[in-house]
Design an enzyme around this catalytic site. Structure first.
Site, PDB file in Angstrom:
ATOM      1  CB  VAL A  58      -0.969  -0.001   1.208  1.00 11.76           C
ATOM      2  CG1 VAL A  58      -1.765   1.300   1.255  1.00 11.76           C
ATOM      3  CG2 VAL A  58      -1.909  -1.197   1.134  1.00 11.76           C
ATOM      4  CB  CYS A  59       3.913   2.167   1.919  1.00  7.43           C
ATOM      5  SG  CYS A  59       3.321   1.941   3.591  1.00  7.43           S
ATOM      6  CB  THR A  60       4.799   0.401  -3.071  1.00  2.00           C
ATOM      7  OG1 THR A  60       5.761  -0.231  -2.211  1.00  2.00           O
ATOM      8  CG2 THR A  60       5.378   0.521  -4.470  1.00  2.00           C
ATOM      9  CG  LEU A 111       5.822   6.549  -0.473  1.00  4.12           C
ATOM     10  CD1 LEU A 111       6.893   5.562  -0.017  1.00  4.12           C
ATOM     11  CD2 LEU A 111       6.157   7.940   0.028  1.00  4.12           C
TER      12      LEU A 111
END
Length: 212
Positions: A44-46, A49
């Site tokens: 999810v963070c990928t 960002l």
């Protein structure tokens, strides 16, 4: 203690993907969106960002700097950025704080033990040029953020600061706004809102969005 709206955003010096970063000095007189990520190399963070990188022009035209944080070290961040750029077809050029000792996460209350003992939740802090926290959003690690909402909040805050208005439910940039109840002088209202207004109730006065 949790960080609340109106508090001064704590200053810090910490390693990052671009080297040592002194927060208040780096922020300068810009608005800042400061947000945390549970860990490097997480799916999810990928995507988040990557989305941030693609919105570079939108943040810049609002005078906003973006700062991310993860509790992994800077070398890990730099390797992760290569993955983000590859998979999201973007160019991450904003810093990611390497908060290995969790000191910044602690100052900003990004660690919620009942959600996870080891990783930060998805906190977002909207910080104005005076280093004041103006809004916060917090999501659990499983829920990706809405960047349309993040931009909407910035637009609302900046509009409110410049024109003494509030933004009603589901407001989007360009929609009608609400005149603050504290503004009662009709001459001031005419000066501030030359397009006029509709008084639905004495406390509920709707006017076209002023020019930015």
């Amino acid at each position: 203690m949790s960080l609340r709206i109106g508090d001064t955003a704590p200053d810090f010096t910490q390693d990052s993907s671009i080297g040592k970063l002194h927060f208040h000095e780096w922020a300068g007189d810009s608005w800042v969106v400061f947000y945390s990520h549970p860990a490097d190399f997480t799916p999810v963070c990928t995507t988040e960002l990557g989305r941030t990188a693609k919105l570079k022009d939108e943040f810049e035209k609002r005078g906003v700097k973006v700062l991310a944080l993860s509790v992994d070290p800077a070398d890990s961040h730099r390797t992760w950025i290569e993955d983000i750029n590859e998979t999201q077809q973007c160019e991450v050029d904003f810093p990611i704080i390497a908060d290995a000792d969790k000191s910044v996460a602690t100052q900003y209350d990004m660690l919620h033990p009942n959600a996870s003992e080891t990783v930060t939740v998805r906190s977002v802090f909207f910080i104005d040029p005076n280093k004041k926290v103006r809004a916060t959003i917090t999501y659990p690690p499983s829920t990706g953020r809405s960047f349309a909402e993040i931009l909407r909040v910035i637009d609302s805050l900046q509009l409110a600061d410049s024109h003494k208005v509030a933004t009603p439910v589901d407001w989007q940039d360009g929609d009608d706004v609400v005149i603050l109840p504290s503004i009662k002088d009709e001459e001031e209202i005419k000066r501030r809102f030359p397009k006029g207004y509709k008084a639905i109730k004495p406390y509920l006065r709707i006017t076209p969005q002023p020019n930015k």
